[in-house]
Motif scaffolding. Structure first.
Motif, PDB file in Angstrom:
ATOM      1  N   UNK A   1     119.862  68.063 -27.024  1.00 10.44           N
ATOM      2  CA  UNK A   1     119.850  69.341 -27.733  1.00 10.44           C
ATOM      3  C   UNK A   1     120.274  69.109 -29.184  1.00 10.44           C
ATOM      4  N   UNK A   2     119.626  69.805 -30.100  1.00 12.60           N
ATOM      5  CA  UNK A   2     119.983  69.732 -31.513  1.00 12.60           C
ATOM      6  C   UNK A   2     120.209  71.147 -32.044  1.00 12.60           C
TER       7      UNK A   2
ATOM      8  N   UNK B   1     125.154  69.451 -13.777  1.00 16.18           N
ATOM      9  CA  UNK B   1     124.778  70.865 -13.791  1.00 16.18           C
ATOM     10  C   UNK B   1     123.716  71.128 -14.849  1.00 16.18           C
ATOM     11  N   UNK B   2     123.933  70.642 -16.050  1.00 14.08           N
ATOM     12  CA  UNK B   2     122.966  70.883 -17.133  1.00 14.08           C
ATOM     13  C   UNK B   2     121.624  70.229 -16.854  1.00 14.08           C
TER      14      UNK B   2
ATOM     15  N   UNK C   1     136.516  69.423 -13.644  1.00 13.17           N
ATOM     16  CA  UNK C   1     136.136  68.975 -14.985  1.00 13.17           C
ATOM     17  C   UNK C   1     136.519  67.519 -15.218  1.00 13.17           C
ATOM     18  N   UNK C   2     135.752  66.872 -16.095  1.00 16.05           N
ATOM     19  CA  UNK C   2     136.032  65.482 -16.439  1.00 16.05           C
ATOM     20  C   UNK C   2     135.444  64.473 -15.472  1.00 16.05           C
TER      21      UNK C   2
ATOM     22  N   UNK D   1     129.604  70.852 -26.722  1.00 11.11           N
ATOM     23  CA  UNK D   1     128.690  70.489 -27.803  1.00 11.11           C
ATOM     24  C   UNK D   1     128.315  69.004 -27.695  1.00 11.11           C
ATOM     25  N   UNK D   2     129.283  68.155 -27.394  1.00 10.08           N
ATOM     26  CA  UNK D   2     129.004  66.736 -27.222  1.00 10.08           C
ATOM     27  C   UNK D   2     128.072  66.471 -26.046  1.00 10.08           C
ATOM     28  N   UNK D   3     128.306  67.164 -24.943  1.00  7.27           N
ATOM     29  CA  UNK D   3     127.438  67.014 -23.777  1.00  7.27           C
ATOM     30  C   UNK D   3     126.015  67.433 -24.107  1.00  7.27           C
ATOM     31  N   UNK D   4     125.855  68.616 -24.685  1.00  3.39           N
ATOM     32  CA  UNK D   4     124.517  69.117 -24.992  1.00  3.39           C
ATOM     33  C   UNK D   4     123.799  68.186 -25.975  1.00  3.39           C
TER      34      UNK D   4
END
Length: 181
Positions: A137-138, A100-101, A92-93, A129-132
């Motif tokens: 994404x909304x 991945x997303x 992570x980080x 949530x920040x990544x998406x």
């Protein structure tokens, strides 16, 4: 960062199982069908989506080791749903969640010809949530709860990968330089 998706192997599932430390983490990651403790050999069956149709992927790093996992399935006609997204705790980080997303979105759209991509995220998981959000994404408020955000992205508003952004920026600079001559 060079990482790619592949179908999970038995050894991948063993690694993924080690990333889930307790029942609470298992519930947040995979939902109530995943009882804890579980055998890594049962993970594929435990992660099956009722009705089938899910695609599971391991994210593999340069050394061939699994460093992430995710799935996609059709939630409703025209929309592919991403779920059970996880990055290895020791990875992570480093931007692997983004990789991945991005790869899951591409795989999901390619496999389903969907026009939208959806996912759910716990509101208190600020990193996710920040990544998406950064990927486009909304929140869909009507489908969200107090604890869980339902997020959606239209395929025509898809992100551009970092490499594509760099190429586009370089082309822009070249064009700008040519205009100044």
């Amino acid at each position: 960062m060079n990482a790619s998706l592949r179908a999970p192997t038995a050894s991948d599932y063993a690694a993924i199982a080690s990333w889930i430390p307790d029942a609470a983490a298992g519930l947040r990651w995979a939902g109530p069908r995943l009882s804890f403790p579980f055998a890594a050999s049962d993970l594929s069956a435990l992660l099956a989506v009722p009705g089938g149709g899910e695609f599971s992927y391991s994210l593999i790093d340069e050394s061939g080791s699994p460093c992430g996992f995710g799935q996609h399935w059709v939630l409703q006609p025209g929309a592919v749903h991403l779920g059970r997204i996880i990055v290895a705790p020791d990875a992570r980080g480093r931007g692997l969640g983004r990789v991945l997303c991005q790869q899951l979105v591409s795989a999901g759209l390619h496999a389903t010809s969907a026009t939208a991509v959806a996912l759910r995220a716990y509101r208190d998981n600020l990193v996710a949530v920040g990544l998406y959000s950064s990927l486009g994404f909304v929140e869909v408020a009507a489908e969200s709860t107090d604890d869980v955000l339902f997020m959606k992205m239209l395929a025509n508003r898809l992100f551009v990968t970092d490499t594509q952004q760099q190429v586009a920026a370089a082309r822009h600079l070249l064009r700008a330089g040519q205009r100044q001559r």
